[in-house]
Design an enzyme around this catalytic site. Structure first.
Site, PDB file in Angstrom:
ATOM      1  N   GLY A 130       5.145   3.746 -33.619  1.00 39.78           N
ATOM      2  CA  GLY A 130       5.112   4.230 -32.228  1.00 39.78           C
ATOM      3  C   GLY A 130       4.906   3.062 -31.277  1.00 39.78           C
ATOM      4  O   GLY A 130       4.311   3.206 -30.204  1.00 39.78           O
ATOM      5  N   GLY A 168       5.821   2.909 -27.340  1.00 38.87           N
ATOM      6  CA  GLY A 168       5.173   3.832 -26.412  1.00 38.87           C
ATOM      7  C   GLY A 168       4.189   3.150 -25.479  1.00 38.87           C
ATOM      8  O   GLY A 168       4.048   1.919 -25.468  1.00 38.87           O
ATOM      9  N   GLN A 169       3.479   3.976 -24.699  1.00 39.39           N
ATOM     10  CA  GLN A 169       2.576   3.441 -23.662  1.00 39.39           C
ATOM     11  C   GLN A 169       1.513   2.519 -24.263  1.00 39.39           C
ATOM     12  O   GLN A 169       1.274   1.422 -23.765  1.00 39.39           O
ATOM     13  CB  GLN A 169       1.899   4.591 -22.904  1.00 39.39           C
ATOM     14  CG  GLN A 169       1.113   4.112 -21.699  1.00 39.39           C
ATOM     15  CD  GLN A 169       0.081   5.117 -21.191  1.00 39.39           C
ATOM     16  OE1 GLN A 169      -0.032   6.220 -21.709  1.00 39.39           O
ATOM     17  NE2 GLN A 169      -0.661   4.727 -20.183  1.00 39.39           N
ATOM     18  N   ASP A 178       9.397   2.099 -34.406  1.00 35.76           N
ATOM     19  CA  ASP A 178       9.463   3.301 -33.570  1.00 35.76           C
ATOM     20  C   ASP A 178      10.721   4.065 -33.940  1.00 35.76           C
ATOM     21  O   ASP A 178      11.641   3.503 -34.547  1.00 35.76           O
ATOM     22  CB  ASP A 178       9.496   2.923 -32.065  1.00 35.76           C
ATOM     23  CG  ASP A 178       8.986   4.046 -31.178  1.00 35.76           C
ATOM     24  OD1 ASP A 178       9.677   5.084 -31.088  1.00 35.76           O
ATOM     25  OD2 ASP A 178       7.903   3.905 -30.594  1.00 35.76           O
ATOM     26  N   ARG A 230      12.529   5.364 -31.498  1.00 38.16           N
ATOM     27  CA  ARG A 230      13.489   4.969 -30.464  1.00 38.16           C
ATOM     28  C   ARG A 230      13.673   3.442 -30.494  1.00 38.16           C
ATOM     29  O   ARG A 230      13.008   2.736 -31.248  1.00 38.16           O
ATOM     30  CB  ARG A 230      13.066   5.461 -29.084  1.00 38.16           C
ATOM     31  CG  ARG A 230      11.699   5.030 -28.625  1.00 38.16           C
ATOM     32  CD  ARG A 230      11.455   5.462 -27.174  1.00 38.16           C
ATOM     33  NE  ARG A 230      10.046   5.686 -26.914  1.00 38.16           N
ATOM     34  CZ  ARG A 230       9.476   5.514 -25.732  1.00 38.16           C
ATOM     35  NH1 ARG A 230      10.177   5.141 -24.695  1.00 38.16           N
ATOM     36  NH2 ARG A 230       8.189   5.737 -25.566  1.00 38.16           N
ATOM     37  N   ASP A 253      11.119   6.406 -38.881  1.00 37.20           N
ATOM     38  CA  ASP A 253      10.673   7.769 -38.572  1.00 37.20           C
ATOM     39  C   ASP A 253       9.463   8.067 -39.444  1.00 37.20           C
ATOM     40  O   ASP A 253       9.584   8.160 -40.671  1.00 37.20           O
ATOM     41  CB  ASP A 253      11.817   8.746 -38.869  1.00 37.20           C
ATOM     42  CG  ASP A 253      11.437  10.192 -38.548  1.00 37.20           C
ATOM     43  OD1 ASP A 253      10.271  10.438 -38.158  1.00 37.20           O
ATOM     44  OD2 ASP A 253      12.307  11.064 -38.694  1.00 37.20           O
ATOM     45  N   TYR A 256      -1.682  20.221 -28.949  1.00 39.02           N
ATOM     46  CA  TYR A 256      -2.040  18.799 -29.087  1.00 39.02           C
ATOM     47  C   TYR A 256      -3.503  18.659 -29.523  1.00 39.02           C
ATOM     48  O   TYR A 256      -3.818  17.918 -30.456  1.00 39.02           O
ATOM     49  CB  TYR A 256      -1.793  18.123 -27.733  1.00 39.02           C
ATOM     50  CG  TYR A 256      -2.178  16.671 -27.633  1.00 39.02           C
ATOM     51  CD1 TYR A 256      -1.503  15.698 -28.362  1.00 39.02           C
ATOM     52  CD2 TYR A 256      -3.197  16.262 -26.769  1.00 39.02           C
ATOM     53  CE1 TYR A 256      -1.850  14.355 -28.233  1.00 39.02           C
ATOM     54  CE2 TYR A 256      -3.530  14.931 -26.635  1.00 39.02           C
ATOM     55  CZ  TYR A 256      -2.860  13.970 -27.375  1.00 39.02           C
ATOM     56  OH  TYR A 256      -3.194  12.651 -27.245  1.00 39.02           O
ATOM     57  N   LYS A 290      -5.087  17.155 -33.010  1.00 37.41           N
ATOM     58  CA  LYS A 290      -6.020  16.021 -33.056  1.00 37.41           C
ATOM     59  C   LYS A 290      -7.283  16.417 -33.822  1.00 37.41           C
ATOM     60  O   LYS A 290      -7.827  15.629 -34.595  1.00 37.41           O
ATOM     61  CB  LYS A 290      -6.374  15.556 -31.637  1.00 37.41           C
ATOM     62  CG  LYS A 290      -5.223  14.858 -30.907  1.00 37.41           C
ATOM     63  CD  LYS A 290      -4.805  13.577 -31.608  1.00 37.41           C
ATOM     64  CE  LYS A 290      -3.731  12.807 -30.849  1.00 37.41           C
ATOM     65  NZ  LYS A 290      -3.167  11.693 -31.596  1.00 37.41           N
TER      66      LYS A 290
HETATM   67  P1  NAD Z   1       3.820   7.603 -26.210  1.00 40.94           P
HETATM   68  O1  NAD Z   1       4.470   8.932 -26.164  1.00 40.94           O
HETATM   69  O2  NAD Z   1       3.938   6.712 -25.042  1.00 40.94           O
HETATM   70  O3  NAD Z   1       4.327   6.796 -27.483  1.00 40.94           O
HETATM   71  C1  NAD Z   1       4.521   7.402 -28.736  1.00 40.94           C
HETATM   72  C2  NAD Z   1       5.651   6.669 -29.425  1.00 40.94           C
HETATM   73  O4  NAD Z   1       5.869   7.302 -30.706  1.00 40.94           O
HETATM   74  C3  NAD Z   1       6.977   6.746 -28.667  1.00 40.94           C
HETATM   75  O5  NAD Z   1       7.512   5.447 -28.445  1.00 40.94           O
HETATM   76  C4  NAD Z   1       7.890   7.559 -29.567  1.00 40.94           C
HETATM   77  O6  NAD Z   1       9.247   7.166 -29.545  1.00 40.94           O
HETATM   78  C5  NAD Z   1       7.261   7.299 -30.936  1.00 40.94           C
HETATM   79  N1  NAD Z   1       7.616   8.336 -31.913  1.00 40.94           N
HETATM   80  C6  NAD Z   1       7.777   9.657 -31.677  1.00 40.94           C
HETATM   81  N2  NAD Z   1       8.124  10.278 -32.819  1.00 40.94           N
HETATM   82  C7  NAD Z   1       8.188   9.335 -33.784  1.00 40.94           C
HETATM   83  C8  NAD Z   1       8.496   9.364 -35.167  1.00 40.94           C
HETATM   84  N3  NAD Z   1       8.839  10.501 -35.782  1.00 40.94           N
HETATM   85  N4  NAD Z   1       8.444   8.206 -35.865  1.00 40.94           N
HETATM   86  C9  NAD Z   1       8.121   7.039 -35.241  1.00 40.94           C
HETATM   87  N5  NAD Z   1       7.828   6.951 -33.933  1.00 40.94           N
HETATM   88  C10 NAD Z   1       7.863   8.090 -33.211  1.00 40.94           C
HETATM   89  O7  NAD Z   1       2.293   7.865 -26.583  1.00 40.94           O
HETATM   90  P2  NAD Z   1       1.028   6.932 -26.257  1.00 40.94           P
HETATM   91  O8  NAD Z   1       0.483   7.351 -24.946  1.00 40.94           O
HETATM   92  O9  NAD Z   1       1.353   5.525 -26.516  1.00 40.94           O
HETATM   93  O10 NAD Z   1       0.004   7.492 -27.350  1.00 40.94           O
HETATM   94  C11 NAD Z   1      -0.163   6.869 -28.605  1.00 40.94           C
HETATM   95  C12 NAD Z   1      -1.248   7.608 -29.359  1.00 40.94           C
HETATM   96  O11 NAD Z   1      -2.458   7.604 -28.588  1.00 40.94           O
HETATM   97  C13 NAD Z   1      -0.941   9.086 -29.629  1.00 40.94           C
HETATM   98  O12 NAD Z   1      -1.474   9.455 -30.875  1.00 40.94           O
HETATM   99  C14 NAD Z   1      -1.691   9.808 -28.533  1.00 40.94           C
HETATM  100  O13 NAD Z   1      -2.043  11.110 -28.913  1.00 40.94           O
HETATM  101  C15 NAD Z   1      -2.920   8.929 -28.392  1.00 40.94           C
HETATM  102  N6  NAD Z   1      -3.572   9.081 -27.078  1.00 40.94           N
HETATM  103  C16 NAD Z   1      -2.952   8.643 -25.939  1.00 40.94           C
HETATM  104  C17 NAD Z   1      -3.583   8.795 -24.704  1.00 40.94           C
HETATM  105  C18 NAD Z   1      -2.952   8.329 -23.434  1.00 40.94           C
HETATM  106  O14 NAD Z   1      -3.509   8.580 -22.348  1.00 40.94           O
HETATM  107  N7  NAD Z   1      -1.821   7.627 -23.480  1.00 40.94           N
HETATM  108  C19 NAD Z   1      -4.849   9.413 -24.649  1.00 40.94           C
HETATM  109  C20 NAD Z   1      -5.419   9.894 -25.816  1.00 40.94           C
HETATM  110  C21 NAD Z   1      -4.786   9.692 -27.040  1.00 40.94           C
HETATM  111  N1  SER Z   2      -3.745  11.349 -21.927  1.00 37.42           N
HETATM  112  C1  SER Z   2      -3.523  12.318 -22.953  1.00 37.42           C
HETATM  113  C2  SER Z   2      -2.794  13.502 -22.432  1.00 37.42           C
HETATM  114  O1  SER Z   2      -2.919  13.762 -21.254  1.00 37.42           O
HETATM  115  C3  SER Z   2      -4.848  12.749 -23.539  1.00 37.42           C
HETATM  116  O2  SER Z   2      -4.774  12.631 -24.900  1.00 37.42           O
HETATM  117  O3  SER Z   2      -2.153  14.164 -23.197  1.00 37.42           O
END
Ligand code: NAD
Ligand code: SER
Length: 314
Positions: A10, A13-14, A36, A38, A54, A144, A148
């Protein structure tokens, strides 16, 4: 000491982009394999190896872990809260099968360490709203949050039963300027800075007084690295650690922006994400993380606002 080989799942992603770059600084560019579903995020181009992967395909994941001599996995792929409510079965399948595949391969290949993030979304409307403790009533109402919650207990199970060194943080909403957010309820707190810099009014999808736990990305990345570097004996919690930095509402973040941009305006048009936000705590008690491995945030709301506006402008 043998070199670590790290797989980030992943990575486009962000969080993935910033975590991959931070890990490459510590372990060396070639030692951190970004992956990733994508395409590679442009911010990762030329910074180290990338594979298309994947996480749902266990054989493909297993093959890459063996081929790349991986010793640690950071598994970030997930569907976040707002997107999850639009497609519950996709969110459940990815969020559950992904972590189970990683844990099973970690057990079989005796990987050294696994990182997997949980979220404040695992709490529910019956959890305490203020200073929500590490252990409390937990009855999540989003797919979600349910995923978790279940994931946390799978992590603890694999640690207790098979000795897998899996570590986790319950991230609050994360604010960042590098890569775009992926469909969460807290995403408004990123969009608002973009609108302010475009000198446009901002319409918020949450009510003005909706307080939520939040954190600036540099703190979140540092917390992740500090958790992963801590001695295993210090990690007493093997579900996931509460972690906090600040708590704000749309009205308070708008007021923070107005200190630097007095003409900025906001109005409110709540949508389905309001119910998700209402189900979460407003603030988090993270004393276990502070005691066990020394967590302390650096950024408060105004420091973050100043930095976000400067970085986005640049
Ligand atoms: P995001 O959606 O920006 O990135 C997730 C990435 O996973 C994407 O680039 C997507 O293409 C990739 N992905 C999706 N399906 C996939 C697959 N089958 N195989 C491989 N890659 C795949 O999410 P994020 O914000 O970077 O979050 C990352 C983790 O942190 C997640 O587990 C999320 O629940 C957790 N989290 C994020 C936040 C937040 O505010 N961003 C807060 C709490 C927890
Ligand atoms: N920032 C995340 C969301 O809003 C919390 O896990 O889904």
């Amino acid at each position: 000491m043998p070199k670590e080989r790290i797989l980030v799942i992943g990575a486009s992603g962000q969080i993935g982009v910033e975590l991959t770059l931070a890990l490459r600084k510590i372990y060396g560019d070639q030692q951190v394999v970004a992956s990733d579903l994508r395409e590679m995020n442009p911010l990762l181009e030329g910074t180290g190896p990338y594979v298309a992967l994947d996480v749902m395909n266990k054989e493909m994941l297993h093959g890459q872990i063996i081929r790349q001599n991986i010793t640690q996995v950071y598994h970030l792929a997930a569907i976040l809260s707002a997107t999850g409510e639009k497609n519950p079965s996709l969110a459940w399948n990815l969020n559950m099968q992904g972590i189970l595949n990683v844990l099973e391969i970690a057990k079989e290949e005796k990987l050294k360490k696994i990182y997997w993030p949980s979220s404040i979304a695992m709490f529910g409307p019956t959890s305490p709203k203020k200073n929500c403790p590490q252990q409390t009533i937990i009855e999540p109402t989003t797919v979600y949050g349910i995923s978790k919650y279940a994931g946390e207990f799978w992590c603890q199970y694999y640690h207790q039963k098979f000795g897998v060194d899996v570590r986790s943080l319950r991230y609050p909403g994360l604010i960042s300027y590098k890569s775009a957010p992926g469909g969460g309820t807290t995403d408004y707190a990123i969009d608002i800075y973009h609108k302010a810099l475009q000198h446009k009014p901002f319409t918020c999808f949450l009510e003005k007084d909706t307080f939520l736990p939040m954190m600036y990305m540099p703190d979140a990345i540092r917390a992740t690295l500090e958790l992963m570097e801590a001695p295993a004996a210090d990690i007493r919690i093997r579900t996931s650690y509460n972690i906090a930095a600040m708590s704000f509402s749309p009205a308070t973040i708008a007021a923070s922006i107005q200190k630097y941009m007095p003409d900025f305006t906001i109005d409110y048009r709540p949508d389905f994400r309001q119910a998700i936000a209402n189900s979460w705590p407003q603030s988090i008690d993270d004393s276990c993380a502070r005691v066990d491995w020394g967590w302390k945030e650096q950024y408060d709301l105004d420091m973050m606002t100043r930095d976000m506006l400067e970085k986005l402008k640049a």
